[in-house]
Design a protein around this motif. Structure first.
Motif, PDB file in Angstrom:
ATOM      1  N   ASP A 142      30.871  -3.818  -1.716  1.00 56.31           N
ATOM      2  CA  ASP A 142      30.139  -4.492  -2.782  1.00 56.31           C
ATOM      3  C   ASP A 142      28.683  -4.631  -2.343  1.00 56.31           C
ATOM      4  OD1 ASP A 142      29.252  -6.107  -4.882  1.00 56.31           O
ATOM      5  OD2 ASP A 142      31.169  -7.155  -5.001  1.00 56.31           O
ATOM      6  N   LEU A 143      27.763  -4.291  -3.231  1.00 52.72           N
ATOM      7  CA  LEU A 143      26.330  -4.318  -2.899  1.00 52.72           C
ATOM      8  C   LEU A 143      25.576  -5.393  -3.663  1.00 52.72           C
ATOM      9  CD1 LEU A 143      25.661  -0.471  -2.959  1.00 52.72           C
ATOM     10  CD2 LEU A 143      26.162  -1.913  -0.992  1.00 52.72           C
ATOM     11  N   ARG A 144      26.268  -6.403  -4.134  1.00 51.51           N
ATOM     12  CA  ARG A 144      25.626  -7.432  -4.942  1.00 51.51           C
ATOM     13  C   ARG A 144      24.435  -8.019  -4.198  1.00 51.51           C
ATOM     14  NH1 ARG A 144      29.016 -12.077  -7.984  1.00 51.51           N
ATOM     15  NH2 ARG A 144      29.489 -10.288  -9.320  1.00 51.51           N
ATOM     16  N   ASN A 145      23.285  -8.078  -4.886  1.00 53.67           N
ATOM     17  CA  ASN A 145      22.027  -8.608  -4.321  1.00 53.67           C
ATOM     18  C   ASN A 145      21.583  -7.851  -3.066  1.00 53.67           C
ATOM     19  OD1 ASN A 145      21.973 -10.625  -6.325  1.00 53.67           O
ATOM     20  ND2 ASN A 145      23.322 -11.913  -5.092  1.00 53.67           N
ATOM     21  N   ARG A 146      22.010  -6.613  -2.940  1.00 52.36           N
ATOM     22  CA  ARG A 146      21.665  -5.763  -1.798  1.00 52.36           C
ATOM     23  C   ARG A 146      22.112  -6.373  -0.469  1.00 52.36           C
ATOM     24  NH1 ARG A 146      17.216  -3.341  -0.242  1.00 52.36           N
ATOM     25  NH2 ARG A 146      17.888  -1.182  -0.565  1.00 52.36           N
ATOM     26  N   VAL A 147      23.210  -7.107  -0.504  1.00 53.32           N
ATOM     27  CA  VAL A 147      23.833  -7.633   0.716  1.00 53.32           C
ATOM     28  C   VAL A 147      25.219  -6.994   0.804  1.00 53.32           C
ATOM     29  CG1 VAL A 147      24.592  -9.678   1.971  1.00 53.32           C
ATOM     30  CG2 VAL A 147      22.564  -9.804   0.485  1.00 53.32           C
ATOM     31  N   PRO A 148      25.346  -5.878   1.513  1.00 54.26           N
ATOM     32  CA  PRO A 148      26.623  -5.164   1.532  1.00 54.26           C
ATOM     33  C   PRO A 148      27.760  -5.971   2.167  1.00 54.26           C
ATOM     34  CG  PRO A 148      24.842  -3.790   2.392  1.00 54.26           C
ATOM     35  CD  PRO A 148      24.305  -5.187   2.289  1.00 54.26           C
ATOM     36  N   THR A 149      28.907  -5.919   1.523  1.00 53.85           N
ATOM     37  CA  THR A 149      30.138  -6.463   2.098  1.00 53.85           C
ATOM     38  C   THR A 149      31.201  -5.379   2.030  1.00 53.85           C
ATOM     39  OG1 THR A 149      30.919  -7.354  -0.023  1.00 53.85           O
ATOM     40  CG2 THR A 149      29.599  -8.815   1.363  1.00 53.85           C
ATOM     41  N   ALA A 167      30.548  -9.371   5.803  1.00 52.64           N
ATOM     42  CA  ALA A 167      29.298  -9.227   5.062  1.00 52.64           C
ATOM     43  C   ALA A 167      28.203  -8.763   6.013  1.00 52.64           C
ATOM     44  CB  ALA A 167      28.926 -10.556   4.416  1.00 52.64           C
ATOM     45  N   ALA A 168      27.084  -8.338   5.451  1.00 53.95           N
ATOM     46  CA  ALA A 168      25.939  -7.902   6.254  1.00 53.95           C
ATOM     47  C   ALA A 168      25.579  -8.962   7.282  1.00 53.95           C
ATOM     48  CB  ALA A 168      24.752  -7.618   5.342  1.00 53.95           C
ATOM     49  N   GLY A 169      25.340  -8.525   8.499  1.00 58.13           N
ATOM     50  CA  GLY A 169      25.000  -9.442   9.577  1.00 58.13           C
ATOM     51  C   GLY A 169      26.182  -9.830  10.436  1.00 58.13           C
ATOM     52  N   THR A 170      27.377  -9.429  10.023  1.00 53.89           N
ATOM     53  CA  THR A 170      28.591  -9.656  10.822  1.00 53.89           C
ATOM     54  C   THR A 170      29.261  -8.301  11.045  1.00 53.89           C
ATOM     55  OG1 THR A 170      29.964 -10.067   8.867  1.00 53.89           O
ATOM     56  CG2 THR A 170      28.889 -11.972   9.874  1.00 53.89           C
ATOM     57  N   ARG A 171      30.376  -8.325  11.749  1.00 54.73           N
ATOM     58  CA  ARG A 171      31.017  -7.059  12.113  1.00 54.73           C
ATOM     59  C   ARG A 171      32.301  -6.851  11.315  1.00 54.73           C
ATOM     60  NH1 ARG A 171      28.110  -3.213  14.423  1.00 54.73           N
ATOM     61  NH2 ARG A 171      29.465  -1.533  15.098  1.00 54.73           N
ATOM     62  N   PHE A 172      32.371  -5.727  10.622  1.00 54.90           N
ATOM     63  CA  PHE A 172      33.611  -5.330   9.963  1.00 54.90           C
ATOM     64  C   PHE A 172      34.419  -4.510  10.960  1.00 54.90           C
ATOM     65  CE2 PHE A 172      35.978  -1.964   7.781  1.00 54.90           C
ATOM     66  CZ  PHE A 172      36.818  -2.721   6.968  1.00 54.90           C
ATOM     67  N   VAL A 173      35.649  -4.898  11.204  1.00 56.43           N
ATOM     68  CA  VAL A 173      36.514  -4.205  12.169  1.00 56.43           C
ATOM     69  C   VAL A 173      37.861  -3.937  11.511  1.00 56.43           C
ATOM     70  CG1 VAL A 173      37.639  -4.299  14.415  1.00 56.43           C
ATOM     71  CG2 VAL A 173      35.391  -5.363  14.104  1.00 56.43           C
ATOM     72  N   SER A 181      34.510   0.349  13.054  1.00 58.58           N
ATOM     73  CA  SER A 181      33.749  -0.895  13.124  1.00 58.58           C
ATOM     74  C   SER A 181      32.312  -0.640  12.697  1.00 58.58           C
ATOM     75  CB  SER A 181      33.786  -1.448  14.556  1.00 58.58           C
ATOM     76  OG  SER A 181      32.954  -2.569  14.690  1.00 58.58           O
ATOM     77  N   ILE A 182      31.744  -1.600  11.938  1.00 55.54           N
ATOM     78  CA  ILE A 182      30.363  -1.450  11.491  1.00 55.54           C
ATOM     79  C   ILE A 182      29.832  -2.799  11.008  1.00 55.54           C
ATOM     80  CG2 ILE A 182      31.025  -0.919   9.101  1.00 55.54           C
ATOM     81  CD1 ILE A 182      28.641   0.996   8.968  1.00 55.54           C
ATOM     82  N   ASP A 183      28.523  -3.000  11.150  1.00 54.11           N
ATOM     83  CA  ASP A 183      27.839  -4.092  10.473  1.00 54.11           C
ATOM     84  C   ASP A 183      27.482  -3.547   9.087  1.00 54.11           C
ATOM     85  OD1 ASP A 183      26.031  -5.872   9.337  1.00 54.11           O
ATOM     86  OD2 ASP A 183      24.941  -6.225  11.204  1.00 54.11           O
ATOM     87  N   PRO A 184      27.997  -4.114   8.003  1.00 47.39           N
ATOM     88  CA  PRO A 184      27.701  -3.581   6.669  1.00 47.39           C
ATOM     89  C   PRO A 184      26.220  -3.424   6.375  1.00 47.39           C
ATOM     90  CG  PRO A 184      29.475  -5.191   6.547  1.00 47.39           C
ATOM     91  CD  PRO A 184      28.941  -5.251   7.948  1.00 47.39           C
ATOM     92  N   ALA A 185      25.369  -4.216   7.032  1.00 46.75           N
ATOM     93  CA  ALA A 185      23.930  -4.097   6.815  1.00 46.75           C
ATOM     94  C   ALA A 185      23.416  -2.702   7.155  1.00 46.75           C
ATOM     95  CB  ALA A 185      23.181  -5.143   7.643  1.00 46.75           C
ATOM     96  N   ASP A 186      24.094  -2.017   8.088  1.00 46.11           N
ATOM     97  CA  ASP A 186      23.654  -0.685   8.506  1.00 46.11           C
ATOM     98  C   ASP A 186      23.841   0.369   7.418  1.00 46.11           C
ATOM     99  OD1 ASP A 186      23.016  -1.784  10.940  1.00 46.11           O
ATOM    100  OD2 ASP A 186      24.885  -1.167  11.914  1.00 46.11           O
ATOM    101  N   LEU A 187      24.592   0.051   6.381  1.00 44.23           N
ATOM    102  CA  LEU A 187      24.841   1.025   5.323  1.00 44.23           C
ATOM    103  C   LEU A 187      23.617   1.260   4.451  1.00 44.23           C
ATOM    104  CD1 LEU A 187      28.431  -0.031   4.231  1.00 44.23           C
ATOM    105  CD2 LEU A 187      27.770   1.952   5.609  1.00 44.23           C
TER     106      LEU A 187
END
Length: 200
Positions: A142-149, A167-173, A181-187
């Motif tokens: 989800d890219l709502r408000n350009r904050v990827p989750t 969400a962006a700024g944390t780690r998705f694992v 694994s990725i920080d959604p912000a990197d997308l």
């Protein structure tokens, strides 16, 4: 056999099937053409952010999936009975090389990037269809408000249950169907362009 044309959309009087769409409609690099319950659904290309995320996520997921013997494709034709889906990301247990479409039984994970104009489809309708077809995993960005989750769901007793989210700024694992694994912000990886500049 006459050349394939989108003109047939206005002439055909019977319900559509995945096979009819593949046989009668031309290949294209524009709108996404899907079939659901006998109806053709035409969706325009998404915004630039959506395309960037699709490319970046697909590239990174592919690196993680291939060592596990899985194949990743963007917007591949996926047939489910008479329906035709074109998920943003498809991870399959069979190579699609040389094929026009893949049966949904080969899908390990299907992913959708939520479009502002199609939130119900991407959040409610599409995962419901994938669950009914018994696709083991569903991934949503989800890219709502350009904050990827990013959220991963696993099929359990016929329904998708959340197993990982960030969400962006944390780690998705995620651990299944492969480790990733990725920080959604990197997308996105860039600052928003002022609206005046983006529309000129």
């Amino acid at each position: 056999m006459p050349a394939k044309s989108f003109d047939v959309l206005g002439r055909r009087n019977e319900g559509w099937t995945a096979r009819a769409a593949l046989d009668l409609l031309p290949e294209n690099n524009g709108p996404r053409v899907e079939v659901l319950r006998g109806c053709v659904l035409v969706t325009p290309l998404g915004c630039v952010d959506r395309r960037v995320v699709q490319r970046e996520l697909g590239y990174l997921l592919k690196q993680a999936a291939r060592p596990m013997g899985l194949w990743l494709y963007h917007e591949v034709n996926v047939i489910s009975d008479t329906d035709l889906f074109i998920p943003d990301v498809a991870i399959l247990k069979l190579s699609g090389g040389g094929r026009m479409a893949m049966d949904i039984s080969h899908a390990v994970l299907l992913g959708e990037i939520v479009s502002p104009g199609h939130r119900r489809k991407d959040i409610i309708d599409r995962p419901r269809e994938y669950a009914a077809a018994r696709v083991p995993f569903f991934l949503r960005v989800d890219l709502r408000n350009r904050v990827p989750t990013i959220a991963l769901y696993e099929l359990t007793e016929g329904e998708y249950r959340p197993v990982a989210a960030a969400a962006a700024g944390t780690r998705f694992v995620m651990r299944e169907p492969f480790e990733f694994s990725i920080d959604p912000a990197d997308l996105l990886g860039e600052e928003a362009v002022p609206e005046e500049a983006g529309t000129s």
